[in-house]
Design an enzyme around this catalytic site. Structure first.
Site, PDB file in Angstrom:
ATOM      1  N   GLY A  52       0.895  -1.152   0.026  1.00 54.95           N
ATOM      2  CA  GLY A  52      -0.147   0.000   0.069  1.00 54.95           C
ATOM      3  C   GLY A  52       0.753   1.499  -0.072  1.00 54.95           C
ATOM      4  N   TRP A  54       2.398   2.751  -2.498  1.00 50.40           N
ATOM      5  CA  TRP A  54       1.995   3.819  -3.417  1.00 50.40           C
ATOM      6  C   TRP A  54       0.663   4.312  -3.425  1.00 50.40           C
ATOM      7  CZ3 TRP A  54       3.581   2.624  -9.232  1.00 50.40           C
ATOM      8  CH2 TRP A  54       5.156   2.407  -9.431  1.00 50.40           C
ATOM      9  N   ASP A  72      -5.148  -5.784  -5.970  1.00 50.48           N
ATOM     10  CA  ASP A  72      -3.869  -6.764  -5.899  1.00 50.48           C
ATOM     11  C   ASP A  72      -4.429  -8.191  -5.458  1.00 50.48           C
ATOM     12  OD1 ASP A  72      -0.779  -6.034  -5.052  1.00 50.48           O
ATOM     13  OD2 ASP A  72      -1.295  -7.927  -4.470  1.00 50.48           O
ATOM     14  N   ASP A  90      -7.101 -10.406  -9.202  1.00 53.22           N
ATOM     15  CA  ASP A  90      -6.340 -10.650 -10.317  1.00 53.22           C
ATOM     16  C   ASP A  90      -6.572  -9.849 -11.426  1.00 53.22           C
ATOM     17  OD1 ASP A  90      -4.575 -11.761 -12.490  1.00 53.22           O
ATOM     18  OD2 ASP A  90      -4.835 -13.914 -11.789  1.00 53.22           O
ATOM     19  N   ASP A 113       2.757  -1.262 -10.060  1.00 49.90           N
ATOM     20  CA  ASP A 113       3.874  -1.798  -9.563  1.00 49.90           C
ATOM     21  C   ASP A 113       3.869  -3.087  -9.373  1.00 49.90           C
ATOM     22  OD1 ASP A 113       6.627  -1.490  -8.363  1.00 49.90           O
ATOM     23  OD2 ASP A 113       5.883  -1.209  -6.249  1.00 49.90           O
ATOM     24  N   LYS A 153       5.969  -0.877 -13.779  1.00 47.34           N
ATOM     25  CA  LYS A 153       7.111  -1.764 -13.493  1.00 47.34           C
ATOM     26  C   LYS A 153       7.358  -2.848 -14.574  1.00 47.34           C
ATOM     27  CE  LYS A 153       8.143  -4.050  -9.511  1.00 47.34           C
ATOM     28  NZ  LYS A 153       8.464  -3.997  -8.182  1.00 47.34           N
TER      29      LYS A 153
HETATM   30  C1  LIG Z   1       6.127  -4.871  -5.426  1.00 45.16           C
HETATM   31  S1  LIG Z   1       4.510  -5.320  -5.051  1.00 45.16           S
HETATM   32  C2  LIG Z   1       3.697  -3.837  -5.138  1.00 45.16           C
HETATM   33  C3  LIG Z   1       4.036  -2.878  -4.207  1.00 45.16           C
HETATM   34  C4  LIG Z   1       3.183  -1.677  -3.987  1.00 45.16           C
HETATM   35  N1  LIG Z   1       3.391  -0.721  -5.134  1.00 45.16           N
HETATM   36  C5  LIG Z   1       3.439  -0.748  -2.624  1.00 45.16           C
HETATM   37  O1  LIG Z   1       3.817   0.623  -2.932  1.00 45.16           O
HETATM   38  O2  LIG Z   1       3.203  -1.039  -1.683  1.00 45.16           O
HETATM   39  C6  LIG Z   1       3.951  -6.112  -6.431  1.00 45.16           C
HETATM   40  C7  LIG Z   1       2.617  -6.580  -6.094  1.00 45.16           C
HETATM   41  O3  LIG Z   1       1.924  -7.008  -7.470  1.00 45.16           O
HETATM   42  C8  LIG Z   1       0.968  -7.873  -6.971  1.00 45.16           C
HETATM   43  N2  LIG Z   1       0.514  -8.714  -8.317  1.00 45.16           N
HETATM   44  C9  LIG Z   1       1.276  -9.455  -9.173  1.00 45.16           C
HETATM   45  N3  LIG Z   1       0.656  -9.950  -9.863  1.00 45.16           N
HETATM   46  C10 LIG Z   1      -0.687  -9.614  -9.879  1.00 45.16           C
HETATM   47  C11 LIG Z   1      -2.054  -9.719 -10.498  1.00 45.16           C
HETATM   48  N4  LIG Z   1      -2.173 -10.713 -11.569  1.00 45.16           N
HETATM   49  N5  LIG Z   1      -2.949  -9.075 -10.216  1.00 45.16           N
HETATM   50  C12 LIG Z   1      -2.964  -8.087  -9.262  1.00 45.16           C
HETATM   51  N6  LIG Z   1      -1.809  -8.051  -8.615  1.00 45.16           N
HETATM   52  C13 LIG Z   1      -0.660  -8.383  -8.787  1.00 45.16           C
HETATM   53  C14 LIG Z   1       1.403  -8.840  -6.122  1.00 45.16           C
HETATM   54  O4  LIG Z   1       0.464  -9.379  -5.231  1.00 45.16           O
HETATM   55  C15 LIG Z   1       2.293  -7.823  -5.163  1.00 45.16           C
HETATM   56  O5  LIG Z   1       1.774  -7.269  -4.145  1.00 45.16           O
END
Ligand SMILES: C[S@@+](CC[C@H](N)C(=O)[O-])C[C@H]1O[C@@H](n2cnc3c(N)ncnc32)[C@H](O)[C@@H]1O
Length: 200
Positions: A52, A54, A72, A90, A113, A153
């Site tokens: 969270g 961002w 997420d 998803d 991200d 990202k």
């Molecule tokens: C690096 S973290 C994000 C950090 C976030 N931006 C923050 O500031 O706290 C990457 C996130 O992408 C999510 N993610 C990966 N594939 C996903 C998908 N298909 N749908 C939704 N979320 C996804 C992961 O569950 C993970 O929590």
């Protein structure tokens, strides 16, 4: 202690001091400072928003009149202002209309991200990351207002140039940026598209 480690420790401490749930906050803060992505009153979609940080940065930047929707796979536990809503789901399977419905219209800004869990296989991780970006680009016309920006990202690798090339057909300006808070050894980049043209 190595310089890289010192830098990461610095961001970790700063995140704690400022109340951000992770040091990822500083990546968005730097991108926003340089590219001017988030404005007061904006509607923002944050893909891959957990835990969270961002969302916290976006909430500060858009203010009370803005609206933020986050999605997420994981649940977001941190407490956030009432104009931030999150869904656990998803992005490949979510109905886009549900997201715009939560915001009350198309978004002014889309940030992502989102990243697959890294597996130790950089090539596989790269392709999974590009697949996420490609999916976001595919659904973008149903999400983002014309003229809006996107930040995503992407793990660098052989398909990274193809991602930038696809974005150049959709945005007036495209660049790849590497914020200071991103570990220099990681293949993580952030692709920024400015001025979305859905008709392109
Ligand atoms: C690096 S973290 C994000 C950090 C976030 N931006 C923050 O500031 O706290 C990457 C996130 O992408 C999510 N993610 C990966 N594939 C996903 C998908 N298909 N749908 C939704 N979320 C996804 C992961 O569950 C993970 O929590």
């Amino acid at each position: 202690m190595g310089k890289q480690r010192q830098t990461q420790d610095h961001y970790f401490r700063e995140a704690k001091r400022l109340g951000y749930v992770s040091r990822a906050a500083f990546k968005l803060l730097e991108i926003d400072e340089k590219q001017g992505i988030l404005a007061k009153g904006s509607r923002v979609l944050d893909v891959g928003c957990a835990p969270g940080a961002w969302l916290q940065v976006a909430a500060e930047r858009v203010g009370k009149k803005g609206r933020i929707v986050g999605i997420d796979l994981k649940r977001v536990g941190v407490s956030l202002p009432s104009n931030v809503q999150t869904v656990q789901g998803d992005v490949f399977e979510t109905d886009v209309a549900d997201l715009t419905g939560m915001a009350g219209g198309l978004f002014d800004v889309v940030i992502s991200d989102a990243a697959p869990d890294t597996t130790g296989d950089p090539t596989g991780d790269h392709f999974r990351s590009i697949r996420l970006c490609d999916h976001i680009l595919t659904i973008l016309p149903a999400l983002l207002l014309p003229g809006g920006p996107v930040v995503m990202k992407a793990f660098e690798g052989e398909s990274y140039p193809d991602l930038l090339a696809r974005m150049r057909t959709m945005f007036a300006k495209v660049k790849g940026v590497k914020p200071k808070a991103s570990r220099s050894i990681s293949r993580e980049m952030f692709v920024v598209g400015l001025t979305f043209d859905p008709g392109a």
